[in-house]
Write a protein that holds these residues in place. Structure first.
Motif, PDB file in Angstrom:
ATOM      1  N   VAL A  54       0.825  -1.211   0.000  1.00  0.00           N
ATOM      2  CA  VAL A  54       0.000   0.000   0.000  1.00  0.00           C
ATOM      3  C   VAL A  54       0.860   1.261   0.000  1.00  0.00           C
ATOM      4  O   VAL A  54       0.513   2.249  -0.650  1.00  0.00           O
ATOM      5  N   THR A  55       1.974   1.242   0.702  1.00  0.00           N
ATOM      6  CA  THR A  55       2.822   2.439   0.732  1.00  0.00           C
ATOM      7  C   THR A  55       3.678   2.572  -0.518  1.00  0.00           C
ATOM      8  O   THR A  55       3.971   3.687  -0.943  1.00  0.00           O
ATOM      9  N   SER A  56       4.081   1.465  -1.114  1.00  0.00           N
ATOM     10  CA  SER A  56       4.949   1.572  -2.283  1.00  0.00           C
ATOM     11  C   SER A  56       4.200   1.967  -3.549  1.00  0.00           C
ATOM     12  O   SER A  56       4.771   2.657  -4.401  1.00  0.00           O
ATOM     13  N   ALA A  57       2.957   1.570  -3.694  1.00  0.00           N
ATOM     14  CA  ALA A  57       2.207   1.883  -4.919  1.00  0.00           C
ATOM     15  C   ALA A  57       2.040   3.395  -5.138  1.00  0.00           C
ATOM     16  O   ALA A  57       2.394   3.896  -6.205  1.00  0.00           O
ATOM     17  N   PRO A  58       1.532   4.168  -4.189  1.00  0.00           N
ATOM     18  CA  PRO A  58       1.414   5.610  -4.431  1.00  0.00           C
ATOM     19  C   PRO A  58       2.736   6.365  -4.282  1.00  0.00           C
ATOM     20  O   PRO A  58       2.898   7.463  -4.806  1.00  0.00           O
ATOM     21  N   PRO A  61       4.810   6.937  -7.962  1.00  0.00           N
ATOM     22  CA  PRO A  61       4.565   8.106  -8.820  1.00  0.00           C
ATOM     23  C   PRO A  61       4.680   9.449  -8.091  1.00  0.00           C
ATOM     24  O   PRO A  61       4.519  10.501  -8.697  1.00  0.00           O
ATOM     25  N   GLY A  62       4.951   9.429  -6.789  1.00  0.00           N
ATOM     26  CA  GLY A  62       5.166  10.678  -6.057  1.00  0.00           C
ATOM     27  C   GLY A  62       3.931  11.287  -5.435  1.00  0.00           C
ATOM     28  O   GLY A  62       3.883  12.488  -5.187  1.00  0.00           O
ATOM     29  N   ARG A  66       4.872  14.167   1.330  1.00  0.00           N
ATOM     30  CA  ARG A  66       5.276  14.540   2.694  1.00  0.00           C
ATOM     31  C   ARG A  66       5.029  13.423   3.699  1.00  0.00           C
ATOM     32  O   ARG A  66       5.759  13.285   4.660  1.00  0.00           O
ATOM     33  N   VAL A  67       4.018  12.621   3.478  1.00  0.00           N
ATOM     34  CA  VAL A  67       3.661  11.568   4.429  1.00  0.00           C
ATOM     35  C   VAL A  67       4.198  10.204   4.005  1.00  0.00           C
ATOM     36  O   VAL A  67       4.772   9.477   4.814  1.00  0.00           O
ATOM     37  N   LEU A  68       4.011   9.849   2.756  1.00  0.00           N
ATOM     38  CA  LEU A  68       4.367   8.508   2.309  1.00  0.00           C
ATOM     39  C   LEU A  68       5.846   8.156   2.415  1.00  0.00           C
ATOM     40  O   LEU A  68       6.159   7.005   2.718  1.00  0.00           O
TER      41      LEU A  68
END
Length: 91
Positions: A54-58, A61-62, A66-68
């Motif tokens: 879930v964290t790597s998918a969004p 593309p950037g 700030r959060v991811l």
């Protein structure tokens, strides 16, 4: 990670050589830390694996830069620390 999804239990979950006791021993020696050995349950390891997806998918593309990156770093460092633990004790 998607390709390895069916094998996640043998690689990172309860079926893997990564035990919480082994993690504590290594982390005491190296100073590394990880969220993976907090629980031995299959559901928790599945949740950690899903969190990595879930964290790597969004992040790729950037999106939400700030959060991811912080979440992505925690997950990646956790999986890396676990991998280093097994490599160190396997040799």
């Amino acid at each position: 990670m998607l390709r390895e999804f069916p094998l996640r239990d043998e690689a990172w979950g309860p079926g893997s050589p990564r035990t919480p006791r082994l993690a504590r021993e290594l982390f005491d020696q190296t100073g590394w830390n990880s969220i993976l050995p907090l629980s031995d349950s299959r559901a928790y390891s599945g949740l950690c694996y899903a969190l990595a997806l879930v964290t790597s998918a969004p992040f790729a593309p950037g999106w939400r830069t700030r959060v991811l990156p912080v979440l992505f770093a925690v997950v990646v460092i956790s999986f890396h620390a676990e991998d280093q633990k097994v490599r160190r004790y396997a040799t």
